[in-house]
Design a protein around this motif. Sequence first.
Motif, PDB file in Angstrom:
ATOM      1  N   UNK A   1     -15.824 -36.669  23.452  1.00 16.20           N
ATOM      2  CA  UNK A   1     -14.870 -36.613  22.342  1.00 16.20           C
ATOM      3  C   UNK A   1     -14.899 -35.263  21.662  1.00 16.20           C
ATOM      4  N   UNK A   2     -16.160 -34.753  21.363  1.00 17.45           N
ATOM      5  CA  UNK A   2     -16.217 -33.463  20.675  1.00 17.45           C
ATOM      6  C   UNK A   2     -15.827 -32.329  21.605  1.00 17.45           C
ATOM      7  N   UNK A   3     -16.167 -32.443  22.909  1.00 18.58           N
ATOM      8  CA  UNK A   3     -15.725 -31.421  23.865  1.00 18.58           C
ATOM      9  C   UNK A   3     -14.205 -31.347  23.922  1.00 18.58           C
ATOM     10  N   UNK A   4     -13.574 -32.520  23.904  1.00 19.65           N
ATOM     11  CA  UNK A   4     -12.114 -32.543  23.885  1.00 19.65           C
ATOM     12  C   UNK A   4     -11.576 -31.957  22.601  1.00 19.65           C
ATOM     13  N   UNK A   5     -12.266 -32.240  21.474  1.00 18.84           N
ATOM     14  CA  UNK A   5     -11.821 -31.689  20.194  1.00 18.84           C
ATOM     15  C   UNK A   5     -11.938 -30.170  20.191  1.00 18.84           C
ATOM     16  N   UNK A   6     -13.039 -29.656  20.790  1.00 21.95           N
ATOM     17  CA  UNK A   6     -13.209 -28.202  20.850  1.00 21.95           C
ATOM     18  C   UNK A   6     -12.124 -27.564  21.710  1.00 21.95           C
ATOM     19  N   UNK A   7     -11.826 -28.202  22.864  1.00 17.98           N
ATOM     20  CA  UNK A   7     -10.774 -27.665  23.703  1.00 17.98           C
ATOM     21  C   UNK A   7      -9.411 -27.758  23.036  1.00 17.98           C
ATOM     22  N   UNK A   8      -9.226 -28.844  22.279  1.00 17.27           N
ATOM     23  CA  UNK A   8      -7.953 -28.995  21.564  1.00 17.27           C
ATOM     24  C   UNK A   8      -7.766 -27.891  20.549  1.00 17.27           C
ATOM     25  N   UNK A   9      -8.840 -27.459  19.931  1.00 13.66           N
ATOM     26  CA  UNK A   9      -8.734 -26.382  18.957  1.00 13.66           C
ATOM     27  C   UNK A   9      -8.409 -25.050  19.595  1.00 13.66           C
ATOM     28  N   UNK A  10      -8.852 -24.841  20.861  1.00 11.76           N
ATOM     29  CA  UNK A  10      -8.596 -23.555  21.512  1.00 11.76           C
ATOM     30  C   UNK A  10      -7.276 -23.530  22.276  1.00 11.76           C
ATOM     31  N   UNK A  11      -6.716 -24.718  22.589  1.00 10.11           N
ATOM     32  CA  UNK A  11      -5.479 -24.765  23.345  1.00 10.11           C
ATOM     33  C   UNK A  11      -4.298 -24.116  22.622  1.00 10.11           C
ATOM     34  N   UNK A  12      -4.097 -24.319  21.323  1.00  4.17           N
ATOM     35  CA  UNK A  12      -2.962 -23.648  20.664  1.00  4.17           C
ATOM     36  C   UNK A  12      -3.004 -22.131  20.787  1.00  4.17           C
ATOM     37  N   UNK A  13      -4.209 -21.544  20.663  1.00  2.00           N
ATOM     38  CA  UNK A  13      -4.324 -20.099  20.804  1.00  2.00           C
ATOM     39  C   UNK A  13      -3.951 -19.652  22.221  1.00  2.00           C
ATOM     40  N   UNK A  14      -4.455 -20.412  23.230  1.00  7.76           N
ATOM     41  CA  UNK A  14      -4.129 -20.071  24.609  1.00  7.76           C
ATOM     42  C   UNK A  14      -2.636 -20.230  24.881  1.00  7.76           C
ATOM     43  N   UNK A  15      -2.053 -21.301  24.341  1.00  9.72           N
ATOM     44  CA  UNK A  15      -0.612 -21.503  24.515  1.00  9.72           C
ATOM     45  C   UNK A  15       0.184 -20.382  23.870  1.00  9.72           C
ATOM     46  N   UNK A  16      -0.269 -19.932  22.681  1.00  8.31           N
ATOM     47  CA  UNK A  16       0.431 -18.836  22.005  1.00  8.31           C
ATOM     48  C   UNK A  16       0.361 -17.548  22.828  1.00  8.31           C
ATOM     49  N   UNK A  17      -0.810 -17.269  23.410  1.00  7.02           N
ATOM     50  CA  UNK A  17      -0.942 -16.080  24.254  1.00  7.02           C
ATOM     51  C   UNK A  17      -0.052 -16.166  25.488  1.00  7.02           C
ATOM     52  N   UNK A  18      -0.039 -17.361  26.124  1.00  3.20           N
ATOM     53  CA  UNK A  18       0.810 -17.534  27.298  1.00  3.20           C
ATOM     54  C   UNK A  18       2.287 -17.362  26.948  1.00  3.20           C
ATOM     55  N   UNK A  19       2.684 -17.924  25.797  1.00  5.55           N
ATOM     56  CA  UNK A  19       4.079 -17.787  25.376  1.00  5.55           C
ATOM     57  C   UNK A  19       4.437 -16.337  25.099  1.00  5.55           C
ATOM     58  N   UNK A  20       3.501 -15.598  24.482  1.00  3.94           N
ATOM     59  CA  UNK A  20       3.764 -14.180  24.214  1.00  3.94           C
ATOM     60  C   UNK A  20       3.909 -13.391  25.514  1.00  3.94           C
ATOM     61  N   UNK A  21       3.051 -13.697  26.498  1.00  6.85           N
ATOM     62  CA  UNK A  21       3.141 -13.009  27.789  1.00  6.85           C
ATOM     63  C   UNK A  21       4.462 -13.326  28.482  1.00  6.85           C
ATOM     64  N   UNK A  22       4.861 -14.598  28.432  1.00  8.05           N
ATOM     65  CA  UNK A  22       6.125 -14.974  29.058  1.00  8.05           C
ATOM     66  C   UNK A  22       7.313 -14.317  28.366  1.00  8.05           C
ATOM     67  N   UNK A  23       7.266 -14.246  27.024  1.00  9.90           N
ATOM     68  CA  UNK A  23       8.358 -13.589  26.295  1.00  9.90           C
ATOM     69  C   UNK A  23       8.442 -12.105  26.652  1.00  9.90           C
ATOM     70  N   UNK A  24       7.277 -11.442  26.739  1.00 11.43           N
ATOM     71  CA  UNK A  24       7.272 -10.025  27.097  1.00 11.43           C
ATOM     72  C   UNK A  24       7.822  -9.817  28.509  1.00 11.43           C
ATOM     73  N   UNK A  25       7.457 -10.696  29.437  1.00 12.52           N
ATOM     74  CA  UNK A  25       7.958 -10.576  30.802  1.00 12.52           C
ATOM     75  C   UNK A  25       9.460 -10.824  30.861  1.00 12.52           C
ATOM     76  N   UNK A  26       9.924 -11.813  30.081  1.00 12.51           N
ATOM     77  CA  UNK A  26      11.365 -12.087  30.053  1.00 12.51           C
ATOM     78  C   UNK A  26      12.139 -10.918  29.461  1.00 12.51           C
TER      79      UNK A  26
END
Length: 388
Positions: free
Chosen positions: A109-134
């Motif tokens: 449960x806590x491992x999932x919570x830790x990953x959940x906290x880091x996923x938004x940052x990773x998603x934001x980075x991926x979105x920024x990379x995709x926007x720059x490529x587009x």
Amino acid sequence: MPNLSRYDSAADARPTEDKPADAAGLNPAETHDAVTNDAETEAAETNAAAETKGDAKTSRNAGAAREETTARKSAATEQTSATKQPAATNSAGGEHKDADGGPWYVSGAEHSAANTGSEPEQDAEDAAIQDAEAQRRSLERERAAAAKPVLGRVVQVMIAVFFPVMLLAAAIRAVATPMFLWTEYHRPGFPADSFGFSTEDRMTYGSYAVDYLLNFASPRYLGDLVTPDGDPLYLASEVSHMADVKMVLGIAFLSALGMALLSIAGGIYLARRCPGGIRRALFAGAVATLALIAGLLVAAVLAWEQFFTQVHSIFFSQGNWTFRLDDTLIRLFPSQFWMDSGGTVAALVLLASIIVLVFTWPTKRRRERSRLANEAARRRYLESLESV
């Protein structure tokens, strides 16, 4: 001997100090205090016994007792430290941490919570990379669509250069016809033949010469012609010169035909990829033709004989283009005929160039129409890139 019964009684009066802290129901702090008090009491009793006895043996026993007391204090301290490390359960109900707060077991449960906290940052980075490529791809498409193709410019220059040659060849072909020949022989002021050719004779013999220039017959086509008296109509030198003229005109007409085919293909390409390119190419070609014809006309008017000689020297370097006044070619095609032919060719070329200039002049309306057509072509090109 001193009475030690009171010490024994005091020792017996401690009912539960030696019991384990957990069995007595005490907390870790109380256990530590109880152990410490027991150690101090035993040390005091041992010292008192040693002083009472007063002998060396008892003193040695007291020293050993002090060492044992110190060891028991250390053991008690370690037991207290271990007891002070309770199992801590987080709010998620699955992770236990030690006294320093570091996890020695991480639940799902806590491992999932830790990953959940880091996923938004990773998603934001991926979105920024995709926007720059587009954005990069969009800029590349815009640049590719806005860039003028090099081939389009080459085709425009090619058509502009070919235009004077094609127009001049077409004008010469229009003059080299029996109709123009009839017009010349029947126009007022045309010089008559001083050696006896009538207008009908000129039309008959002159038509043979024009036909030979345009057909695929051999030189015998002219060499076999005879006069009513049975004499050859053309000398061998005249037949040779007419063969040279036929070859020059054939090369000129074939070259003009090839240029016309290339210009048509280039015009199709310009119509698809460079809207307005055909108009610009024809306009440039018309301007170049006017400049060329103007120069030739000035040279011909100022010194016709010299101009005529220079033209024949360029195309007939072997020098077989000079004849006597009584030769058939001079009697059929005198100097006035060539002056009229040159003027007609120049007039046709000028007229065609002026018409092309009128229809290709870069007016505001035509430039705006070309701009809109270019934008439409660029949008279609971008759509084709996006579909790919």
